[in-house]
Write an enzyme that holds these catalytic residues in place. Structure first.
Site, PDB file in Angstrom:
ATOM      1  N   ASP A 198      61.900  75.164  29.821  1.00  0.00           N
ATOM      2  CA  ASP A 198      62.600  74.060  28.995  1.00  0.00           C
ATOM      3  C   ASP A 198      61.371  73.617  28.200  1.00  0.00           C
ATOM      4  OD1 ASP A 198      63.806  72.321  27.505  1.00  0.00           O
ATOM      5  OD2 ASP A 198      64.761  71.122  29.216  1.00  0.00           O
ATOM      6  N   MET A 234      73.150  80.146  32.013  1.00  0.00           N
ATOM      7  CA  MET A 234      73.473  78.895  32.253  1.00  0.00           C
ATOM      8  C   MET A 234      73.754  78.203  30.804  1.00  0.00           C
ATOM      9  SD  MET A 234      71.760  75.727  30.997  1.00  0.00           S
ATOM     10  CE  MET A 234      70.022  75.565  31.283  1.00  0.00           C
ATOM     11  N   HIS A 282      59.871  65.797  33.605  1.00  0.00           N
ATOM     12  CA  HIS A 282      60.599  64.508  33.806  1.00  0.00           C
ATOM     13  C   HIS A 282      60.215  63.808  34.989  1.00  0.00           C
ATOM     14  CE1 HIS A 282      64.178  66.159  31.366  1.00  0.00           C
ATOM     15  NE2 HIS A 282      63.355  66.001  30.756  1.00  0.00           N
ATOM     16  N   LYS A 295      66.129  62.472  34.606  1.00  0.00           N
ATOM     17  CA  LYS A 295      65.098  62.122  33.569  1.00  0.00           C
ATOM     18  C   LYS A 295      65.060  60.607  33.564  1.00  0.00           C
ATOM     19  CE  LYS A 295      63.371  63.106  28.899  1.00  0.00           C
ATOM     20  NZ  LYS A 295      63.452  63.570  27.753  1.00  0.00           N
TER      21      LYS A 295
HETATM   22  C1  XLS Z   1      65.308  66.901  27.638  1.00  0.00           C
HETATM   23  C2  XLS Z   1      66.048  67.931  28.515  1.00  0.00           C
HETATM   24  C3  XLS Z   1      67.090  68.907  27.844  1.00  0.00           C
HETATM   25  C4  XLS Z   1      67.786  69.545  29.058  1.00  0.00           C
HETATM   26  C5  XLS Z   1      68.952  70.357  28.292  1.00  0.00           C
HETATM   27  O1  XLS Z   1      64.625  66.202  28.029  1.00  0.00           O
HETATM   28  O2  XLS Z   1      65.124  68.483  29.237  1.00  0.00           O
HETATM   29  O3  XLS Z   1      66.202  69.866  27.262  1.00  0.00           O
HETATM   30  O4  XLS Z   1      67.122  70.340  30.028  1.00  0.00           O
HETATM   31  O5  XLS Z   1      69.795  69.311  27.891  1.00  0.00           O
HETATM   32 MG    MG Z   2      65.195  69.749  30.647  1.00  0.00          MG
HETATM   33 MG    MG Z   3      63.089  67.709  29.032  1.00  0.00          MG
END
Ligand code: XLS
Ligand code: MG
Ligand code: MG
Length: 404
Positions: free
Chosen positions: A300, A101, A233, A196
């Site tokens: 992440d 990815m 999120h 998010k």
């Molecule tokens: C931020 C996001 C970011 C994405 C990738 O809160 O989670 O890390 O996953 O841009």
């Molecule tokens: Mg993320």
């Molecule tokens: Mg994040």
């Protein structure tokens, strides 16, 4: 793939030891997170992507993902870009790692302070398209088959600043255009949109998995667009992540997933996977494993700000081990004869009604509608039924605790 022996040197070797076939991936930005927060500066030095590839491979990860600028600095010259990319390719090859990815950083540079695809300034919107096309080229060059779009600053601080309907149209224009770009270039690429609710803006467009799924069906190429939901999120919105992921799976739209953890509705904490909501993460892993999801198990998240270099690798190993531990616990829960017996009892019922409902699943008929309308139900008995969920839930809890 058989790895050189030195690549397994740091792994412990019990049944939870991460292996390539577990398909664990990390963003380069996760282990390289320097611990900056709104109140404090960096606490860890810059981490070279080549070292991240090496260390993560040693720990048992399968691959890494990146934002364009995690790898190639924003202001790199074409010659610098080529050198960085070639060193990185060599590292991937040397350490047996893949890049499933990639994504674009459309939030760090001050140019993007009002968003990217939805910014009010047309030059920013056009620049965002250019930067994304270049980043797609880079991702594809390194093997990416999924391209993530997290709308970093796509939102508002003041509602007065933008027409929210126009903003959604601008987002659609961008995704439609970039889908065509991927098709036009013959790229084997699927897009995964990441919702998010807020942070860094006070309100972000496309706040949840549900918002994103609804948007996808308004696109020109809905078949090539899915979601990349993140644990933290959805928890920021106070939502049940397992249910959101289930809806994405059921719609055939779970193209990727961001695993981490979060303490309730507040700023995005990106905690080590399974470090907080252990019970929800148990049911999440059970859902992913039982659903046949075969995409990357992507983390992440980042190490606590208190950690040094060793702490970063403890964090990375912990994410993967916890996933494998929860996977084994979920397997044992499903294989537990008492659980199976109880679930069979709970789901059993009136044979006629079971058969009518299987007809309902097949579709409507007037005859079936009449049968249902004329049927007699003992609502009092239904209301008196005990469901034994206390017993069932305690079994789940005891599996999680390792008692059963
Ligand atoms: C931020 C996001 C970011 C994405 C990738 O809160 O989670 O890390 O996953 O841009
Ligand atoms: Mg993320
Ligand atoms: Mg994040």
């Amino acid at each position: 793939m058989t790895l050189p022996p030195q690549l397994t040197q740091e792994s412990t070797s019990d049944q939870y030891t991460p292996r390539k076939e577990d398909k664990f991936t990390f963003g380069l930005w996760t282990v390289a997170n320097q611990g900056r927060d709104p109140f404090g500066d960096v606490v860890r030095p810059v981490l070279n992507p080549v070292r991240s590839v090496q260390k993560l491979s040693e720990l048992g990860a399968w691959g890494v993902n990146f934002h364009d600028n995690d790898l190639v600095p924003f202001d790199a010259t074409p010659a610098e870009r080529d050198r960085i990319v070639s060193d990185f390719k060599k590292a991937l090859n040397d350490y047996g790692m893949v890049v499933p990815m990639a994504t674009t950083n459309l939030f760090f540079h001050p140019a993007f302070k009002d968003g990217a695809f939805t910014a009010v300034d047309p030059s920013v919107r056009a620049f965002a398209l250019q930067k994304t096309m270049r980043a797609i080229d880079l991702g594809v060059e390194l093997g990416a088959q999924t391209y993530v779009f997290w709308g970093g600053r796509e939102g508002v601080d003041s509602e007065a600043s933008k027409d929210p309907v126009e903003a959604l149209k601008r987002m659609r224009d961008a995704i439609n255009f970039l889908c065509e770009y991927a098709i036009d270039n013959g790229y084997n690429l699927r897009f995964a949109l990441e919702p998010k609710p807020n942070e860094p803006r006070s309100d972000t467009y496309f706040a949840t998995i549900g918002h994103m799924l609804a948007f996808i069906y308004t696109l020109d190429h809905p078949e090539m667009v899915g979601v990349n939901p993140e644990v933290a999120h959805e928890h920021m919105s106070g939502l049940n992540f397992v249910h959101g992921v289930a809806q994405a799976i059921e719609a055939g739209k779970l193209f990727h997933i961001d695993l981490n953890d979060q303490k309730g509705p507040r700023f995005d904490q990106d905690l080590r996977f399974g470090s907080e909501n252990i019970k929800s993460m148990f049911f999440l892993v059970r859902l992913l494993e039982n659903s046949g999801y075969d995409g990357p198990r992507h983390f992440d998240a980042h190490a606590y700000r208190t950690e040094d270099d060793q702490g970063v690798w403890d964090f990375a190993a912990g994410c993967m081990r916890t996933y494998n531990i929860l996977r084994e616990k979920a397997r044992r829960f499903d294989a537990d004869p008492e659980v199976q017996q109880l679930l069979a009892t709970i789901n059993a019922g009136n044979a006629d009604h079971i058969s009518w409902l299987s007809e309902v699943r097949k579709g409507y008929s007037k005859e079936l509608a009449n049968k249902l309308k004329e049927a007699t139900f003992d609502a009092t008995a239904l209301g008196q039924r005990g469901y034994q969920y206390e017993k069932l839930d305690q079994m789940a809890v005891e599996h999680i605790f390792g008692i059963r």
